[in-house]
Design an enzyme around this catalytic site. Structure first.
Site, short mmCIF file in Angstrom:
data_model
loop_
_atom_site.label_atom_id
_atom_site.label_comp_id
_atom_site.label_asym_id
_atom_site.label_seq_id
_atom_site.Cartn_x
_atom_site.Cartn_y
_atom_site.Cartn_z
CE LYS A 274 45.96 68.78 38.09
NZ LYS A 274 47.23 68.08 38.36
CD GLU B 286 44.74 65.54 21.99
OE1 GLU B 286 44.72 64.37 21.58
OE2 GLU B 286 44.60 66.52 21.25
CB CYS C 80 49.23 58.80 24.60
SG CYS C 80 49.88 60.27 23.82
CD GLU D 65 47.39 54.17 27.48
OE1 GLU D 65 46.66 54.55 28.41
OE2 GLU D 65 47.82 54.93 26.60
P1 NAD Z 1 45.63 60.86 34.78
O1 NAD Z 1 44.44 60.96 33.94
O2 NAD Z 1 45.54 60.14 36.06
O3 NAD Z 1 46.20 62.31 35.14
C1 NAD Z 1 46.41 63.31 34.17
C2 NAD Z 1 46.27 64.67 34.82
O4 NAD Z 1 44.94 64.84 35.28
C3 NAD Z 1 47.15 64.89 36.05
O5 NAD Z 1 47.56 66.23 36.06
C4 NAD Z 1 46.21 64.61 37.20
O6 NAD Z 1 46.60 65.25 38.40
C5 NAD Z 1 44.92 65.19 36.67
N1 NAD Z 1 43.69 64.60 37.23
C6 NAD Z 1 43.52 63.37 37.75
N2 NAD Z 1 42.22 63.21 38.12
C7 NAD Z 1 41.57 64.37 37.79
C8 NAD Z 1 40.22 64.80 37.89
N3 NAD Z 1 39.27 64.02 38.39
N4 NAD Z 1 39.91 66.03 37.45
C9 NAD Z 1 40.84 66.83 36.91
N5 NAD Z 1 42.15 66.49 36.81
C10 NAD Z 1 42.52 65.26 37.24
O7 NAD Z 1 46.70 60.25 33.79
P2 NAD Z 1 48.20 59.81 34.10
O8 NAD Z 1 48.18 58.42 34.62
O9 NAD Z 1 48.90 60.85 34.88
O10 NAD Z 1 48.79 59.87 32.60
C11 NAD Z 1 48.84 58.74 31.79
C12 NAD Z 1 47.67 58.67 30.83
O11 NAD Z 1 47.63 59.79 29.98
C13 NAD Z 1 47.75 57.49 29.92
O12 NAD Z 1 46.51 56.83 29.86
C14 NAD Z 1 48.08 58.07 28.55
O13 NAD Z 1 47.68 57.37 27.45
C15 NAD Z 1 47.45 59.40 28.63
N6 NAD Z 1 48.15 60.33 27.74
C16 NAD Z 1 47.53 60.75 26.59
C17 NAD Z 1 48.16 61.59 25.71
C18 NAD Z 1 47.49 62.08 24.46
O14 NAD Z 1 47.92 63.05 23.88
N7 NAD Z 1 46.45 61.46 23.99
C19 NAD Z 1 49.43 62.05 26.00
C20 NAD Z 1 50.04 61.61 27.17
C21 NAD Z 1 49.38 60.76 28.04
#
Ligand code: NAD
Length: 457
Positions: A154, A228, A264, A363
């Site tokens: 997804k 992650e 990240c 962050e």
């Molecule tokens: P997010 O957590 O809002 O969304 C990430 C994904 O999860 C999206 O596909 C979203 O549609 C889905 N999602 C949202 N709510 C959900 C739920 N309740 N259940 C299942 N899926 C759900 O994050 P974002 O704002 O899109 O991305 C940025 C964040 O991701 C930052 O905090 C960043 O640090 C983190 N990030 C971490 C890594 C890593 O490898 N550690 C890499 C990239 C980004």
């Protein structure tokens, strides 16, 4: 879908609903459970199919880079080097690693012997964010396919065009139907997928907040999960570091500001020794101020727009909240001149920051660096570790042994010395609020395998 560069409409993609997830999980389940299904293919045949997907992705590398850059604002030069390349490199790496897997025999201490074999965990749900959509999907499906798992992926709603190109590549490759399914959608679709009874494992990259929700669901279901999550890593400049931007500029940029700060693992807390504090502030300020800000699709751009108006507003609020707290703005802090359309924020540096300040704790996910002074190496390590997260970080020094010694003391899943970028062979992931488990390397393959003992009397 709105362009982050100029706010023009780029197009639209229908979001998946529960019935689409049911169909996708059903297809992945069938491809996994069938007698001649994906996990039962000989490893070398699976490897060849994975390589054919790598080839299909390579044929689309330019389109993939452009789609990512146009949607999330990643500078095209970075998208071309990472988003367009890393997935096929990973597929080929794991194809080989998967084909090399073998069982282990152990003589029993009480008689008999045991064959220890690795079996695929099953149908995996991969939920990925928008910041490195192709790379972070590949972190999951490349090892998972090699293990014999099937997938429902997804993507984030912000990056769906590249997901469509990826699905096209899958259809063109020798990966059989049902093995990889892509369903775009938002949080509800994601949450439905996580708790779906047909799913055996969840692999998530995204925010710590959502990661905790997913962990709760998976905890209740006793479903294996890899998380992650976010980061607020430290870039520790030791007092013997080379601060010549001609020498370290490019690497320091990648380790602190990559992808407009929407990465990240980058070190957004710069720890500066008091003996060279002014020099470090001047160097980091000069680096940030020198960056070319512009349209993400322009090859000269080093800092593009943020992914969305919401993200830009979040970053601007963080900047506004920091300023009255006695920290010193040395560059940026505003929208770049002439960039009122699109979601741009100028590269921003705050000096004289206390590690307890909100701007140093949370962050930001934008091009914002904070500089924090320290007394000696012990103090630097203490400050680096005094944070809720533990994902990345870096140590800058002309003495590699000293760099390694300090890197060992940083509580974090990965640390670089004089550089940092994840490598396919090196396990990647976080400690503390940055997540659970590891991706990449042989450890990333193990995350898609169960260990099974077959006892023989
Ligand atoms: P997010 O957590 O809002 O969304 C990430 C994904 O999860 C999206 O596909 C979203 O549609 C889905 N999602 C949202 N709510 C959900 C739920 N309740 N259940 C299942 N899926 C759900 O994050 P974002 O704002 O899109 O991305 C940025 C964040 O991701 C930052 O905090 C960043 O640090 C983190 N990030 C971490 C890594 C890593 O490898 N550690 C890499 C990239 C980004």
């Amino acid at each position: 879908m709105i362009s982050p560069n100029d706010e023009r409409r780029l197009g639209a993609v229908a979001a998946g609903v529960e019935a689409d997830i049911d169909a996708a999980v059903g297809a992945a389940r069938a491809a996994f459970d069938a007698g001649d299904g994906w996990p039962n293919w000989p490893a070398d045949k699976r490897a060849a199919a994975m390589e054919s997907l790598a080839d299909a992705l390579d044929r689309r590398s330019k389109q993939l880079a452009q789609a990512v850059s146009a949607q999330n604002g990643m500078p095209i030069a970075i998208a071309g080097r990472l988003e367009a390349v890393f997935p096929s490199v990973l597929l080929r790496y794991y194809a080989q690693l998967g084909a090399e897997q073998s069982d282990t025999e152990r003589p029993g201490l009480l008689g008999g012997s045991t064959t220890i074999t690795r079996t695929p965990v099953g149908v995996a749900a991969a939920i990925v964010p928008w910041n490195f959509p192709q790379v972070l999907s590949a972190f999951k499906y490349a090892p998972g396919l090699a293990a014999g798992c099937t997938f429902v992926i997804k993507p984030a709603p912000e990056t769906v065009f590249d997901a469509g190109l990826f699905a096209e590549a899958v259809a063109e490759s020798d990966i059989p139907p049902g093995v990889i399914n892509v369903v775009p959608g938002g949080s509800r679709t994601g949450a439905y997928l996580v708790s779906h009874p047909g799913v055996d494992k969840v692999a998530f990259t995204g925010s710590t907040h959502v990661g905790r929700q997913i962990a709760r669901t998976c905890g209740e279901l006793l479903r294996p999960v890899t998380l992650e999550l976010g980061g607020k890593s430290a870039a520790i400049i030791l007092d013997d570091a080379d601060l010549d931007l001609g020498v370290v500029g490019e690497k320091l940029f990648a380790a602190t500001l990559l992808n407009n700060g929407q990465t990240c693992f980058i070190g957004t807390r710069i720890l500066a020794p008091r003996s060279r504090y002014t020099e470090v502030v001047d160097t980091v300020t000069a680096l940030a101020a020198s960056l070319t800000v512009g349209d993400s699709l322009d090859p000269a751009t080093q800092i593009g727009p943020l992914v969305s108006a919401r993200q830009r507003d979040r970053v601007e609020s963080a900047i506004a909240a920091a300023t009255p707290r006695g920290v010193r703005l040395t560059t940026g802090g505003t929208r770049p001149p002439g960039r009122d359309t699109g979601w741009f924020v100028a590269p921003t540096v705050f000096a004289d920051v206390d590690n307890d300040d909100v701007i140093a704790r949370e962050e930001i996910f934008g091009p914002v660096l904070t500089i924090i002074g320290y007394d000696d190496d012990d103090d630097a390590v203490r400050i680096a570790n005094a944070n809720a997260y533990g994902l990345g970080g870096s140590v800058w020094t002309t003495d590699p042994d000293r760099g390694l010694a300090v890197a060992r003391r940083v509580r974090s899943g990965t640390v670089g010395v004089n550089h940092y970028l994840p490598d396919p062979t090196a396990p990647f992931g976080g400690v503390k609020a940055s997540g659970l488990g590891r991706e990449l390397g042989p450890e990333g393959l193990a995350a898609y395998q169960e260990i099974k003992s077959i006892y023989r009397g």
